[in-house]
Design a protein around this motif. Structure first.
Motif, PDB file in Angstrom:
ATOM      1  N   SER A   1      51.392  33.253  35.126  1.00  0.00           N
ATOM      2  CA  SER A   1      49.995  33.638  35.321  1.00  0.00           C
ATOM      3  C   SER A   1      49.138  32.374  35.326  1.00  0.00           C
ATOM      4  CB  SER A   1      49.593  34.575  34.183  1.00  0.00           C
ATOM      5  OG  SER A   1      48.249  34.903  34.332  1.00  0.00           O
ATOM      6  N   GLY A   2      48.290  32.230  36.332  1.00  0.00           N
ATOM      7  CA  GLY A   2      47.454  31.030  36.433  1.00  0.00           C
ATOM      8  C   GLY A   2      48.129  29.873  37.160  1.00  0.00           C
ATOM      9  N   ALA A   3      49.328  30.095  37.711  1.00  0.00           N
ATOM     10  CA  ALA A   3      50.067  29.004  38.384  1.00  0.00           C
ATOM     11  C   ALA A   3      49.435  28.603  39.713  1.00  0.00           C
ATOM     12  CB  ALA A   3      51.523  29.409  38.606  1.00  0.00           C
TER      13      ALA A   3
ATOM     14  N   GLU B   1      50.871  40.412  44.516  1.00  0.00           N
ATOM     15  CA  GLU B   1      51.422  41.361  43.539  1.00  0.00           C
ATOM     16  C   GLU B   1      51.407  42.808  44.060  1.00  0.00           C
ATOM     17  OE1 GLU B   1      52.843  40.342  40.811  1.00  0.00           O
ATOM     18  OE2 GLU B   1      51.987  38.358  40.452  1.00  0.00           O
TER      19      GLU B   1
HETATM   20  N1  LIG Z   1      37.069  31.334  41.070  1.00  0.00           N
HETATM   21  C1  LIG Z   1      37.617  30.611  40.092  1.00  0.00           C
HETATM   22  N2  LIG Z   1      36.859  29.816  39.297  1.00  0.00           N
HETATM   23  C2  LIG Z   1      37.406  29.069  38.327  1.00  0.00           C
HETATM   24  N3  LIG Z   1      38.735  29.013  38.070  1.00  0.00           N
HETATM   25  C3  LIG Z   1      39.540  29.775  38.818  1.00  0.00           C
HETATM   26  C4  LIG Z   1      39.031  30.609  39.875  1.00  0.00           C
HETATM   27  N4  LIG Z   1      40.081  31.246  40.444  1.00  0.00           N
HETATM   28  C5  LIG Z   1      41.186  30.828  39.802  1.00  0.00           C
HETATM   29  N5  LIG Z   1      40.866  29.949  38.826  1.00  0.00           N
HETATM   30  C6  LIG Z   1      41.801  29.259  37.920  1.00  0.00           C
HETATM   31  O1  LIG Z   1      42.753  28.577  38.723  1.00  0.00           O
HETATM   32  C7  LIG Z   1      44.069  28.729  38.189  1.00  0.00           C
HETATM   33  C8  LIG Z   1      44.978  29.402  39.201  1.00  0.00           C
HETATM   34  O2  LIG Z   1      44.571  30.759  39.335  1.00  0.00           O
HETATM   35  P1  LIG Z   1      45.285  31.793  40.306  1.00  0.00           P
HETATM   36  O3  LIG Z   1      44.488  33.061  40.252  1.00  0.00           O
HETATM   37  O4  LIG Z   1      45.475  31.161  41.639  1.00  0.00           O
HETATM   38  O5  LIG Z   1      46.696  31.966  39.581  1.00  0.00           O
HETATM   39  P2  LIG Z   1      47.818  33.080  39.779  1.00  0.00           P
HETATM   40  O6  LIG Z   1      49.115  32.357  39.799  1.00  0.00           O
HETATM   41  O7  LIG Z   1      47.489  33.934  40.947  1.00  0.00           O
HETATM   42  O8  LIG Z   1      47.672  33.910  38.429  1.00  0.00           O
HETATM   43  P3  LIG Z   1      47.960  35.470  38.146  1.00  0.00           P
HETATM   44  O9  LIG Z   1      49.422  35.656  38.298  1.00  0.00           O
HETATM   45  O10 LIG Z   1      47.516  35.633  36.712  1.00  0.00           O
HETATM   46  O11 LIG Z   1      47.126  36.259  39.113  1.00  0.00           O
HETATM   47  C9  LIG Z   1      43.911  29.498  36.882  1.00  0.00           C
HETATM   48  O12 LIG Z   1      43.837  28.586  35.834  1.00  0.00           O
HETATM   49  C10 LIG Z   1      42.595  30.226  37.067  1.00  0.00           C
HETATM   50  O13 LIG Z   1      41.973  30.447  35.811  1.00  0.00           O
END
Ligand SMILES: Nc1ncnc2c1ncn2[C@@H]1O[C@H](COP(=O)(O)OP(=O)(O)OP(=O)(O)O)[C@@H](O)[C@H]1O
Length: 224
Positions: free
Chosen positions: A37-39, A163
Motif C-alpha cells: 500500500s502506497g508503493a 484493484e
Molecule cells: N494526491 C496526492 N497527494 C499527496 N500524496 C499522494 C497523493 N496521491 C498519492 N499520494 C502518496 O503517494 C504514494 C503512492 O500512492 P499510490 O496511491 O500511488 O499508492 P498505491 O500503491 O496505489 O497504494 P494503495 O495500494 O494503498 O492504493 C503514497 O505515499 C500516497 O500517500
C-alpha cells in the motif's frame, strides 16, 4: 505501446510516489502491477490516464509523449483507454444498459451503433439478460462485470484496472481476471494493479513490482 522513461512523481515537497521508473509494455501484453500500500501503483495508472503529470521523465503511449498533449486532446486520448476501478462506480439511477452506453453517448455515437455495441459488450461479460436491471439489484461481481463492459464498449486498445477484484471473493476474482484475459486474447494490452499476489502468481503473466515508488522487479508468475 506503453513506455515510462525515468519517470518520477512527487506530491508536494517530500512525498515521492514514483522514483525514476523505467517500464515498457508491448502491444498485446498482459501485466500485473503489484506492491505494498502506497508503493505507487495508482499513481502510475493516473499518469497513464493523464490525470496526473510526472514531476520528471516522460510517459509514452502508442509513441506519443503525454506531456506534449494539449488539454483539449486529452478527452480523445482517454477514449483509447478502458479503466476499471475497485468499486464499479455505476450511476445508481441509470439502468445497466445506460451505464454501459455512457462512453458512447459522450463520444456522440449514433443510436443504432450504440445499441449494437452496448449489446456486444454486455454479451462479452455474460450480462445481456440484465440490460434493464438497475445497479442496486446487482451482486458485487455482476456490478464489476458491468463496469468492465463500460470500459471496453469503446473498444479501447488498452485496458487499465486498479484493484478490480479488491472487493470480491476468490471465485469471483478469478472470473473477473478471466474476462481481462479474454480481452487480452483479442489483442488488448492489459495492465492491472493488484495486491492479490496469490491470485496473480497462479496466472503466469508478467508481474511488475513497485517498492516505495521504484520498480523492484519484473518477473512472470507460474501458470498452473
Ligand atoms: N494526491 C496526492 N497527494 C499527496 N500524496 C499522494 C497523493 N496521491 C498519492 N499520494 C502518496 O503517494 C504514494 C503512492 O500512492 P499510490 O496511491 O500511488 O499508492 P498505491 O500503491 O496505489 O497504494 P494503495 O495500494 O494503498 O492504493 C503514497 O505515499 C500516497 O500517500
Amino acid at each position: 505501446m506503453i513506455e515510462f522513461r525515468n519517470v518520477s512523481k512527487h506530491y508536494g515537497q517530500k512525498q515521492v510516489a514514483l522514483d525514476r521508473v523505467d517500464l515498457r509494455l508491448q502491444r498485446g501484453e498482459f501485466a500485473f502491477l503489484t506492491g505494498h500500500s502506497g508503493a505507487g501503483k495508482s499513481t502510475l495508472l493516473k499518469l497513464l490516464l493523464r490525470l496526473e503529470q510526472p514531476s520528471s521523465g516522460e510517459v509514452y503511449v502508442g509513441g506519443q509523449a503525454l506531456s506534449t498533449m494539449l488539454a483539449r486532446q486529452v478527452p480523445y486520448y482517454r477514449r483509447h483507454l478502458g479503466f476499471v476501478f475497485q468499486n464499479a462506480h455505476l450511476i445508481p439511477e441509470r439502468s445497466v444498459f445506460d451505464n454501459v452506453a455512457m462512453p458512447l453517448i459522450i463520444a456522440n455515437v449514433d443510436s443504432r451503433e450504440l445499441q449494437r455495441r452496448v449489446h456486444a459488450a454486455l454479451d462479452k461479460v455474460g450480462l445481456l439478460r440484465k440490460e434493464r436491471a438497475m445497479p442496486e439489484s446487482l451482486s458485487g461481481g455482476e456490478a464489476q462485470r458491468v463496469s468492465i463492459a463500460r470500459a471496453i464498449v469503446n473498444r479501447p486498445p488498452i485496458l487499465l484496472a486498479d484493484e478490480p477484484t479488491g472487493n470480491l471473493d476468490p471465485t469471483l476474482s478469478a472470473e473477473i481476471l478471466n474476462l481481462f484475459e479474454a480481452f487480452n486474447q483479442v489483442g488488448v494490452t492489459v495492465l492491472i494493479a493488484s495486491h492479490d499476489l496469490d491470485l496473480l502468481e497462479a496466472l503466469g503473466h508478467r508481474i511488475i513490482r513497485l517498492e516505495h515508488g521504484a520498480i523492484s522487479g519484473t518477473a512472470h508468475g507460474v501458470a498452473s
